[in-house]
Design a protein around this motif. Structure first.
Motif, mmCIF file in Angstrom:
data_model
loop_
_atom_site.group_PDB
_atom_site.id
_atom_site.type_symbol
_atom_site.label_atom_id
_atom_site.label_comp_id
_atom_site.label_asym_id
_atom_site.label_seq_id
_atom_site.Cartn_x
_atom_site.Cartn_y
_atom_site.Cartn_z
ATOM 1 N N ASP A 1 16.395 14.179 -22.325
ATOM 2 C CA ASP A 1 17.171 13.005 -22.736
ATOM 3 C C ASP A 1 16.349 11.734 -22.524
ATOM 4 O O ASP A 1 16.403 10.803 -23.341
ATOM 5 C CB ASP A 1 18.464 12.917 -21.935
ATOM 6 C CG ASP A 1 19.442 14.032 -22.261
ATOM 7 O OD1 ASP A 1 19.340 14.598 -23.367
ATOM 8 O OD2 ASP A 1 20.298 14.332 -21.411
ATOM 9 N N ARG A 2 15.594 11.713 -21.458
ATOM 10 C CA ARG A 2 14.801 10.519 -21.146
ATOM 11 C C ARG A 2 13.743 10.257 -22.222
ATOM 12 O O ARG A 2 13.630 9.138 -22.730
ATOM 13 C CB ARG A 2 14.135 10.693 -19.777
ATOM 14 C CG ARG A 2 13.331 9.484 -19.327
ATOM 15 C CD ARG A 2 12.742 9.667 -17.934
ATOM 16 N NE ARG A 2 12.162 8.421 -17.449
ATOM 17 C CZ ARG A 2 12.829 7.453 -16.874
ATOM 18 N NH1 ARG A 2 14.126 7.571 -16.704
ATOM 19 N NH2 ARG A 2 12.224 6.348 -16.460
ATOM 20 N N HIS B 1 11.085 12.677 -13.676
ATOM 21 C CA HIS B 1 12.255 13.523 -13.494
ATOM 22 C C HIS B 1 13.146 12.816 -12.472
ATOM 23 O O HIS B 1 12.836 12.792 -11.277
ATOM 24 C CB HIS B 1 11.848 14.913 -13.010
ATOM 25 C CG HIS B 1 11.299 15.781 -14.092
ATOM 26 N ND1 HIS B 1 11.963 16.884 -14.563
ATOM 27 C CD2 HIS B 1 10.157 15.694 -14.822
ATOM 28 C CE1 HIS B 1 11.254 17.458 -15.525
ATOM 29 N NE2 HIS B 1 10.136 16.746 -15.695
ATOM 30 N N ILE B 2 14.212 12.222 -12.976
ATOM 31 C CA ILE B 2 15.107 11.415 -12.160
ATOM 32 C C ILE B 2 16.319 12.250 -11.753
ATOM 33 O O ILE B 2 16.842 13.030 -12.556
ATOM 34 C CB ILE B 2 15.568 10.163 -12.930
ATOM 35 C CG1 ILE B 2 14.360 9.338 -13.375
ATOM 36 C CG2 ILE B 2 16.520 9.323 -12.088
ATOM 37 C CD1 ILE B 2 13.595 8.676 -12.270
ATOM 38 N N GLU B 3 16.756 12.065 -10.540
ATOM 39 C CA GLU B 3 17.938 12.774 -10.045
ATOM 40 C C GLU B 3 19.129 12.539 -10.984
ATOM 41 O O GLU B 3 19.464 11.398 -11.320
ATOM 42 C CB GLU B 3 18.283 12.275 -8.641
ATOM 43 C CG GLU B 3 19.493 12.943 -8.021
ATOM 44 C CD GLU B 3 19.811 12.393 -6.644
ATOM 45 O OE1 GLU B 3 20.938 12.613 -6.172
ATOM 46 O OE2 GLU B 3 18.932 11.721 -6.048
ATOM 47 N N GLY B 4 19.739 13.654 -11.443
ATOM 48 C CA GLY B 4 20.911 13.564 -12.306
ATOM 49 C C GLY B 4 20.620 13.304 -13.768
ATOM 50 O O GLY B 4 21.546 13.068 -14.554
ATOM 51 N N GLU B 5 19.341 13.348 -14.179
ATOM 52 C CA GLU B 5 18.967 13.055 -15.562
ATOM 53 C C GLU B 5 18.104 14.174 -16.122
ATOM 54 O O GLU B 5 17.190 14.660 -15.453
ATOM 55 C CB GLU B 5 18.207 11.727 -15.640
ATOM 56 C CG GLU B 5 17.749 11.330 -17.040
ATOM 57 C CD GLU B 5 16.937 10.043 -17.045
ATOM 58 O OE1 GLU B 5 17.415 9.054 -17.602
ATOM 59 O OE2 GLU B 5 15.829 10.045 -16.466
ATOM 60 N N ASP B 6 18.397 14.584 -17.351
ATOM 61 C CA ASP B 6 17.584 15.587 -18.035
ATOM 62 C C ASP B 6 16.339 14.906 -18.597
ATOM 63 O O ASP B 6 16.441 13.889 -19.292
ATOM 64 C CB ASP B 6 18.397 16.224 -19.162
ATOM 65 C CG ASP B 6 17.704 17.423 -19.790
ATOM 66 O OD1 ASP B 6 16.462 17.392 -19.915
ATOM 67 O OD2 ASP B 6 18.392 18.381 -20.161
ATOM 68 N N TRP B 7 15.157 15.467 -18.309
ATOM 69 C CA TRP B 7 13.927 14.831 -18.775
ATOM 70 C C TRP B 7 13.885 14.735 -20.291
ATOM 71 O O TRP B 7 13.337 13.766 -20.846
ATOM 72 C CB TRP B 7 12.693 15.578 -18.250
ATOM 73 C CG TRP B 7 12.400 16.890 -18.928
ATOM 74 C CD1 TRP B 7 12.878 18.110 -18.584
ATOM 75 C CD2 TRP B 7 11.556 17.102 -20.072
ATOM 76 N NE1 TRP B 7 12.383 19.084 -19.436
ATOM 77 C CE2 TRP B 7 11.571 18.495 -20.356
ATOM 78 C CE3 TRP B 7 10.785 16.263 -20.881
ATOM 79 C CZ2 TRP B 7 10.848 19.039 -21.421
ATOM 80 C CZ3 TRP B 7 10.060 16.814 -21.933
ATOM 81 C CH2 TRP B 7 10.097 18.191 -22.188
ATOM 82 N N ARG C 1 14.889 9.249 -25.852
ATOM 83 C CA ARG C 1 15.344 7.860 -26.010
ATOM 84 C C ARG C 1 14.204 6.926 -26.384
ATOM 85 O O ARG C 1 14.440 5.811 -26.866
ATOM 86 C CB ARG C 1 16.020 7.370 -24.724
ATOM 87 C CG ARG C 1 17.378 7.981 -24.462
ATOM 88 C CD ARG C 1 18.165 7.163 -23.426
ATOM 89 N NE ARG C 1 17.511 7.119 -22.129
ATOM 90 C CZ ARG C 1 17.750 7.981 -21.140
ATOM 91 N NH1 ARG C 1 18.630 8.973 -21.330
ATOM 92 N NH2 ARG C 1 17.126 7.873 -19.979
ATOM 93 N N TRP D 1 6.280 11.667 -17.683
ATOM 94 C CA TRP D 1 7.661 11.200 -17.652
ATOM 95 C C TRP D 1 8.279 11.536 -16.307
ATOM 96 O O TRP D 1 7.923 12.527 -15.660
ATOM 97 C CB TRP D 1 8.478 11.821 -18.784
ATOM 98 C CG TRP D 1 8.154 13.249 -19.051
ATOM 99 C CD1 TRP D 1 8.592 14.338 -18.371
ATOM 100 C CD2 TRP D 1 7.282 13.752 -20.089
ATOM 101 N NE1 TRP D 1 8.070 15.489 -18.898
ATOM 102 C CE2 TRP D 1 7.260 15.165 -19.960
ATOM 103 C CE3 TRP D 1 6.535 13.152 -21.103
ATOM 104 C CZ2 TRP D 1 6.525 15.978 -20.809
ATOM 105 C CZ3 TRP D 1 5.795 13.959 -21.943
ATOM 106 C CH2 TRP D 1 5.793 15.357 -21.804
#
Length: 494
Positions: A283-284, A275-281, A287, A273
């Motif tokens: 939460d990703r 790890h996007i800037e500003g996003e909790d993994w 979803r 998965w």
């Protein structure tokens, strides 16, 4: 060429391997512990020397495990009763001038219950360059980690989605009555079929993308080692690339897998998965989940984008310093930058079709040193989640105990009145080695969890000793107890 191993050829090959003791135990005995360990480190010289006096077995070790060239006479003797022309015809052997080399990777693989032989393609080192697009990967670190992370409880039906060389299905046949294996690659299915025939296993093989070959079917257990490499939407190598962008391949499997499980069935897969800037993994990945699915996401590592790209280029036999390597790395890193990717997480996903309104979903890191198989822990995690679902409203009436494998660590620092405890931490010394920091009241509560008094009585005693009311303590204690139960750090006493 797609190899076609007949039943007769597999029977002859099995006879040759059994006669020469070309199995995990025989190879270890022939090489000795030191040379065997060196071979595992890709240091072959000790193994070459040890195999010199091992007769036919030594020939097979040099041929299939070391990538050596052998005379036709030596290979014919080692593989008897397999005719050399038959071995050459299916690609098991290939000519190298007047000598012969392995055309396929055939190596022993086993567990505590027995041994198999696994057939796959030669890796980039033995090929001496980049692997072809239809390369069929052998037993590598990723497949071994999934083997160790899989629950091994008796089931009626098991699906190995994207079987590759078939190694997950081999292990699945130990505890499943019927095994189905799928793959999109005709070459993978051919080599998996050869592996199953060689080991006298009856496995249903189906060709197609993702879950299409098993549409409208359900299974008790599904295992999947998908093409989880993340990056631009392209397919350079079928064993690792899905053609989907980013982590969409892992997301697709997580979204669709529960629909192919029987009620209470379990699915387990390796996944990656972003790890996007500003996003909790967390939460990703949550979803991705369909309703009514218990899920346990365990993150084992996070790779820097640059390290990630270099690792997978080398895996395919591409030198990152070459013009091709630099071009591919540049496009890959540009995609990461355009999508604000800061890292790539990797780990295990355990899913259960629960059909409940409020399933349990937990995402946690397990990046500490850990060498025990995760499969038993995953099974116990699902058991504990089911117990909490059934008895979650009865925690106050439940008697708990702290297992002997759980220890309390205290750290003290200097204070005005001597040493003052600053950290209290629970350690589970078995399994994944979970840790939980607790405060003074929680420490006192857990000290009373000896399987004698119900939790409500312990809270009453704690309130009497430390002030406040039992109702006030419940608000903090119940969530803590649920989390400790899930991690096996307290357990109910029946």
């Amino acid at each position: 060429m797609t190899p076609e191993f007949s039943d007769d050829l597999c029977a002859r090959l099995r006879e040759a391997f059994q006669r020469t003791r070309y199995d995990a135990d025989g190879v270890l005995e022939a090489l000795g512990a030191a040379a065997h360990a060196a071979l595992g480190r890709n240091e072959p010289e000790l193994a070459y020397r040890a195999s010199a006096d091992a007769g036919d077995l030594g020939t097979l070790i040099r041929l299939f495990l070391l990538g050596g060239a052998e005379t036709a006479k030596a290979v014919e003797a080692a593989l008897a009763p397999v005719p050399l022309e038959d071995a050459l015809a299916v690609g098991l052997l290939r000519g190298d001038g007047e000598l012969l080399r392995a055309g396929l990777d055939v190596r022993p693989h086993g567990d505590d219950e027995g041994q198999w032989w696994v057939i796959s393609d030669l890796d980039s080192e033995l090929l001496g360059g980049e692997v072809p697009p239809e390369h069929v990967l052998g037993v590598g670190h990723a497949s071994l980690s999934l083997i160790r992370a899989t629950i091994r409880r008796p089931v009626g039906t098991l699906l190995d989605l994207g079987t590759g060389c078939g190694v997950q299905a081999l292990h699945g046949a130990r505890h499943a009555q019927r095994v189905t294996a799928t793959d999109v690659s005709p070459r993978a299915l051919a080599l998996a079929d050869a592996t199953f025939r060689l080991n006298q296993l009856d496995v249903e093989l189906l060709r197609g993308e993702w879950f299409a070959p098993v549409a409208r079917r359900r299974f008790d257990q599904i295992v999947c080692n998908p093409p989880f490499v993340v990056g631009p939407p392209r397919v350079d190598y079928t064993y690792r690339d899905s053609g989907l962008a980013g982590d969409d391949a892992s997301g697709l499997v997580v979204r669709q897998l529960p629909a192919f499980l029987n009620e209470g069935g379990v699915g387990q897969l390796l996944a990656s998965w972003l790890h996007i800037e500003g996003e909790d993994w967390a939460d990703r990945v949550t979803r991705w989940l369909p309703p009514g699915t218990d899920a346990w996401f365990v993150q084992r590592d996070i790779a820097d984008p640059g390290l990630y790209v270099g690792t997978w280029l080398r895996d395919a036999g591409i030198d990152p310093r070459s013009p091709e390597g630099r071009a591919k790395a540049g496009a890959w890193l540009d995609w990461f930058a355009d999508n604000k990717v800061q890292g790539v997480g990797f780990g295990f996903v355990t899913l259960r079709r629960a059909e409940v309104a409020h399933p349990t979903i937990v995402c946690e890191d397990l990046r500490q040193a850990y060498d025990d198989p995760l499969g038993p822990e995953a099974g116990h995690w699902l058991d504990r989640v089911a117990w909490l679902r059934e008895h979650g409203g009865e925690l106050l009436e439940t008697r708990f105990r702290v297992p002997e494998t759980v220890l309390l660590e205290t750290v003290a620092g200097p204070g005005d009145e001597g040493w003052e405890t600053t950290i209290r931490r629970l350690h589970r010394t078995d399994g994944p080695g979970w840790q939980h920091e607790v405060d003074e009241l929680a420490t006192a509560l857990l000290a009373g969890c000896r399987g004698v008094l119900p939790l409500s009585d312990l809270l009453e005693l704690l309130a009497f000793a430390h002030g406040g009311t039992a109702e006030e303590l419940e608000e903090a204690a119940l969530p803590m107890m649920r989390e400790l139960v899930r991690h096996g750090m307290v357990e109910p006493v029946s």
